[in-house]
Motif scaffolding. Structure first.
Motif, PDB file in Angstrom:
ATOM      1  N   ASN A 185      26.847 -13.624 -34.134  1.00  0.00           N
ATOM      2  CA  ASN A 185      27.646 -13.556 -32.914  1.00  0.00           C
ATOM      3  C   ASN A 185      29.129 -13.705 -33.201  1.00  0.00           C
ATOM      4  O   ASN A 185      29.900 -14.118 -32.352  1.00  0.00           O
ATOM      5  N   ILE A 193      28.948 -12.889 -20.110  1.00  0.00           N
ATOM      6  CA  ILE A 193      27.970 -12.008 -19.448  1.00  0.00           C
ATOM      7  C   ILE A 193      28.008 -10.617 -20.072  1.00  0.00           C
ATOM      8  O   ILE A 193      26.979 -10.063 -20.470  1.00  0.00           O
ATOM      9  N   LEU A 246      29.458  -9.429 -22.967  1.00  0.00           N
ATOM     10  CA  LEU A 246      29.184  -9.297 -24.399  1.00  0.00           C
ATOM     11  C   LEU A 246      27.705  -9.529 -24.707  1.00  0.00           C
ATOM     12  O   LEU A 246      27.117  -8.841 -25.539  1.00  0.00           O
ATOM     13  N   ASN A 247      27.088 -10.493 -24.021  1.00  0.00           N
ATOM     14  CA  ASN A 247      25.657 -10.722 -24.238  1.00  0.00           C
ATOM     15  C   ASN A 247      24.814  -9.589 -23.667  1.00  0.00           C
ATOM     16  O   ASN A 247      23.780  -9.234 -24.225  1.00  0.00           O
ATOM     17  N   PHE A 248      25.280  -9.029 -22.555  1.00  0.00           N
ATOM     18  CA  PHE A 248      24.557  -7.893 -21.977  1.00  0.00           C
ATOM     19  C   PHE A 248      24.564  -6.714 -22.945  1.00  0.00           C
ATOM     20  O   PHE A 248      23.527  -6.076 -23.167  1.00  0.00           O
ATOM     21  N   LYS A 269      24.679  -6.696 -26.056  1.00  0.00           N
ATOM     22  CA  LYS A 269      23.826  -6.918 -27.225  1.00  0.00           C
ATOM     23  C   LYS A 269      22.362  -7.153 -26.867  1.00  0.00           C
ATOM     24  O   LYS A 269      21.618  -7.697 -27.672  1.00  0.00           O
ATOM     25  N   SER A 270      21.968  -6.787 -25.652  1.00  0.00           N
ATOM     26  CA  SER A 270      20.572  -6.965 -25.272  1.00  0.00           C
ATOM     27  C   SER A 270      19.868  -5.616 -25.243  1.00  0.00           C
ATOM     28  O   SER A 270      20.507  -4.581 -25.412  1.00  0.00           O
ATOM     29  N   ARG A 271      18.551  -5.622 -25.009  1.00  0.00           N
ATOM     30  CA  ARG A 271      17.840  -4.345 -25.002  1.00  0.00           C
ATOM     31  C   ARG A 271      18.322  -3.466 -23.853  1.00  0.00           C
ATOM     32  O   ARG A 271      18.387  -2.251 -23.977  1.00  0.00           O
ATOM     33  N   GLU A 272      18.722  -4.099 -22.736  1.00  0.00           N
ATOM     34  CA  GLU A 272      19.228  -3.308 -21.618  1.00  0.00           C
ATOM     35  C   GLU A 272      20.608  -2.724 -21.924  1.00  0.00           C
ATOM     36  O   GLU A 272      20.892  -1.582 -21.576  1.00  0.00           O
ATOM     37  N   ARG A 289      21.686  -1.965 -24.902  1.00  0.00           N
ATOM     38  CA  ARG A 289      21.463  -0.858 -25.845  1.00  0.00           C
ATOM     39  C   ARG A 289      20.998   0.382 -25.101  1.00  0.00           C
ATOM     40  O   ARG A 289      21.401   1.496 -25.427  1.00  0.00           O
ATOM     41  N   ALA A 290      20.141   0.183 -24.085  1.00  0.00           N
ATOM     42  CA  ALA A 290      19.665   1.325 -23.308  1.00  0.00           C
ATOM     43  C   ALA A 290      20.841   2.012 -22.618  1.00  0.00           C
ATOM     44  O   ALA A 290      20.927   3.243 -22.602  1.00  0.00           O
ATOM     45  N   MET A 346      23.998   2.064 -23.577  1.00  0.00           N
ATOM     46  CA  MET A 346      24.805   2.795 -24.562  1.00  0.00           C
ATOM     47  C   MET A 346      24.071   4.026 -25.084  1.00  0.00           C
ATOM     48  O   MET A 346      24.695   5.042 -25.407  1.00  0.00           O
ATOM     49  N   ALA A 347      22.741   3.946 -25.149  1.00  0.00           N
ATOM     50  CA  ALA A 347      21.956   5.105 -25.568  1.00  0.00           C
ATOM     51  C   ALA A 347      22.133   6.239 -24.558  1.00  0.00           C
ATOM     52  O   ALA A 347      22.303   7.402 -24.928  1.00  0.00           O
ATOM     53  N   TYR A 392      19.165   2.077 -15.560  1.00  0.00           N
ATOM     54  CA  TYR A 392      20.125   1.364 -16.390  1.00  0.00           C
ATOM     55  C   TYR A 392      21.561   1.721 -16.061  1.00  0.00           C
ATOM     56  O   TYR A 392      22.469   0.893 -16.205  1.00  0.00           O
TER      57      TYR A 392
END
Lengths: 256, 356
Positions: free
Chosen positions: B8, B203, B205-207, B209-212, B214-215, B217-218, B236
């Motif tokens: 982190n 909120i 920065l942690n968001f 780096k979460s699976r959501e 990443r979704a 940004m994908a 998303y």
């Protein structure tokens, strides 16, 4: 009782764009664990067939069954959840994400924690993220991408980008893997390695593979059966060695 | 613990920079080394930082253009100021009322983000920019004709004028059309602003780096590929956009509780404001949260610092804008930065490379 062994059953599948029947009355029956090839000249409708199978296009006619379940007309994401994953002819990676994160996006629907757990970094977040990392590294190792895990996807050389796409597709834990020209742009050495990898993952992950390919060496080397498309229609189908000897197929490829 | 730190690092560095800046400014304020003009700028500055960071979630992380971010700020500002005015003396102590006001600003702005995003984010193309642009203007104009009063019979609402509220003798006008809300309790302080910046940063920065995250940004990088691996695109997009709007609402709460009279003008909640926030984001580096913080601070303080130069002020401001743009985006400047980074010791190099 042939159905029990059949994974993908396609009946009379057709789609038209304007007046052009891009795929016309396509029938396919692919057995579990099979390595099946879909070949044909440029513009024969191969990629369109993939787009129909994955719900990008909705067919005008016909039925698609996966493992006995009718998946015709489902949304792309539901078809993926049902068990079909694919790669793309013109590579579509998440280019600004790392190699590792590309695979972790593929794992998205298999691992869960709440938004709140992520924001507060609760133990459930850390535990599940660790499991995702482990799984993603396992997949990357299969494709020799473990060392590149923290690079951006766009920084990878071309051949590795193709491999990463396969790894990402595999991450969704599919029953059927669709590969759209996996060897395009690869040199003979890379193609040979790719053939070995495809056979290896088929056995390791108990997959069924349907691939589009122009490289006849690859097709003849690994595909057990083939379907040949020409102008959207099935020209020939059957065991690879027979189909490749078929005079009509040779004419379609080499011209009159 | 060591592993936790290295994973982190960039988040901690960003938070560390903000905390460091806060401590320095607090010391300067206590020492009396800061002019009153500058002191008055501190709370708006915190609001701008939150706005820039939250807009970057839409523009940089989700990859959609929003031209009405000030509209969400406006929603947060008015709903929370209205709430605070209603509950002054009812909810004690003051800080608790302020916490509720923040939550109300967050929820209402987020709700509007959700309602606007629901139809628009289903479409492919830059429709969000057009709709948010219109939304920002509509909200601002709506606030200018809204009259709300209270008397013994309850709340009265009108969009004509204060007289048509038909208040009894004991009545009190809460929202007075173009004059807005006056007498909002002054709950915002620099410390509250600092805490809200930290919370917003954590909120976001942690968001990311979460699976959501990443979704999200994908989806930004390739919609078709995201769908092919089972990502629900609309869901998303909506999540990221609503969160972005909700945090803009928090900035609005901070802004409104710093003012004696809250009015919706072109200057504070209009198109110009939305564009200014977008300028912060673009110059700080699209997708770089830390960059948004830094550029919001520099570009807010610069006009004030340059006040002494009077005539040349805007000239120098424009030059700084151009210089920042070149520094962040020109290929040769980026190569130069890469060379500098390569010469740094290992730890710093890695942190800069991984900057989010």
């Amino acid at each position: 009782m042939a159905l029990i062994n059949t994974l993908l059953e396609v009946d009379h599948l057709s789609i038209s764009f304007g007046g052009l029947r891009a795929v016309d009355d396509l029938n396919l029956s692919i057995k579990k664990g099979e390595l099946y090839g879909l070949i044909g000249p440029n513009g024969a409708g191969k990629t369109t067939a993939f787009n129909l199978l994955t719900g990008v296009y909705k067919p005008n006619e016909g039925i698609i069954r996966l493992d006995g379940r009718n998946i015709t007309g489902l949304r792309t994401i539901d078809i993926n959840k049902a068990g079909i994953a694919r790669t793309f002819q013109n590579i579509r990676l998440f280019k600004d994400l790392t190699v590792l994160d590309n695979v972790k996006v593929g794992l998205h629907n298999l691992y869960h924690y709440s938004t709140l757990a992520a924001i507060l970094r609760l133990p459930s977040y850390r535990k599940v993220e660790r499991q995702m990392d482990e799984r993603a590294y396992e997949l990357l190792e299969v494709f020799g991408l473990k060392e590149s895990a923290l690079l951006k996807a766009s920084q990878l050389p071309y051949g590795k980008q193709r491999k990463l796409e396969i790894a990402r597709a595999l991450a969704t834990n599919p029953k059927l893997l669709l590969l759209d020209e996996p060897a395009a742009g690869m040199n003979p050495q890379e193609t040979k390695e790719l053939m070995e990898t495809i056979t290896f993952i088929r056995d390791k992950f108990h997959l069924t593979v349907l691939l589009i390919e122009h490289d006849m060496k690859l097709v003849a080397g690994i595909c057990e059966r083939l379907t040949v498309l020409n102008f959207g229609r099935v020209l020939a189908e059957g065991p690879t060695s027979e189909v490749l000897k078929n005079p009509e197929v040779i004419t379609a490829y080499l011209g009159e | 613990m060591k592993n936790y730190f290295s994973k982190n690092k960039d988040t901690l560095i960003t938070l560390g920079i903000v905390a460091f800046a806060y401590v320095i400014i607090e010391i300067m304020v206590k020492q009396g080394a800061i002019s009153s003009l500058f002191k008055g700028l501190l709370v708006p500055l915190c609001a701008y930082v939150i706005l820039a960071v939250s807009l970057n979630l839409t523009v940089g992380i989700l990859g959609e253009l929003s031209l009405g971010h000030a509209g969400f700020m406006c929603i947060g500002a008015f709903t929370s100021a209205f709430f605070s005015k209603l509950t002054v003396g009812v909810i004690n102590p003051d800080w608790l009322r302020f916490v509720f006001a923040i939550l109300i600003g967050f929820v209402f702005a987020g709700l509007f983000g959700f309602l606007i995003g629901m139809p628009v984010l289903r479409l492919k193309g830059d429709y969000l920019a057009i709709v948010t642009l219109a939304f920002g203007e509509i909200i601002k104009n709506l606030m200018n004709v809204l009259y709300v009063g209270r008397d013994s019979k309850g709340l009265h609402v009108s969009i004509k004028d204060a007289v048509s509220l038909g208040l009894e003798d004991d009545g009190q006008i809460l929202i007075n059309g173009a004059q807005g809300i006056t007498g909002t309790p002054k709950d915002s302080t620099f410390t509250a602003g600092f805490i809200l910046i930290m919370i917003s940063l954590i909120i976001i920065l942690n968001f990311i780096k979460s699976r959501e995250g990443r979704a999200v940004m994908a989806i930004r990088d390739n919609v078709i590929a995201a769908e092919s691996v089972g990502i629900n695109v609309t869901r998303y997009k909506l999540l990221a956009f609503s969160l972005s709007a909700a945090l803009a609402g928090v900035a609005g709460v901070l802004y409104s509780h710093n003012l004696n009279s809250l009015m919706a003008t072109t200057k504070n909640f209009g198109y110009n404001m939305s564009i200014m926030i977008l300028v912060f984001v673009v110059l700080g580096g699209i997708g770089s949260i830390r960059g948004s913080v830094i550029s919001a601070v520099i570009l807010t303080l610069l006009p004030e610092l340059l006040r002494g130069l009077s005539t040349y002020r805007m000239l120098i401001y424009a030059i700084v804008l151009i210089a920042m743009m070149l520094f962040n985006w020109a290929p040769s400047a980026r190569a130069f930065r890469a060379r500098i980074i390569a010469k740094l010791p290992f730890g710093a190099k890695k942190a800069l490379n991984e900057e989010v």
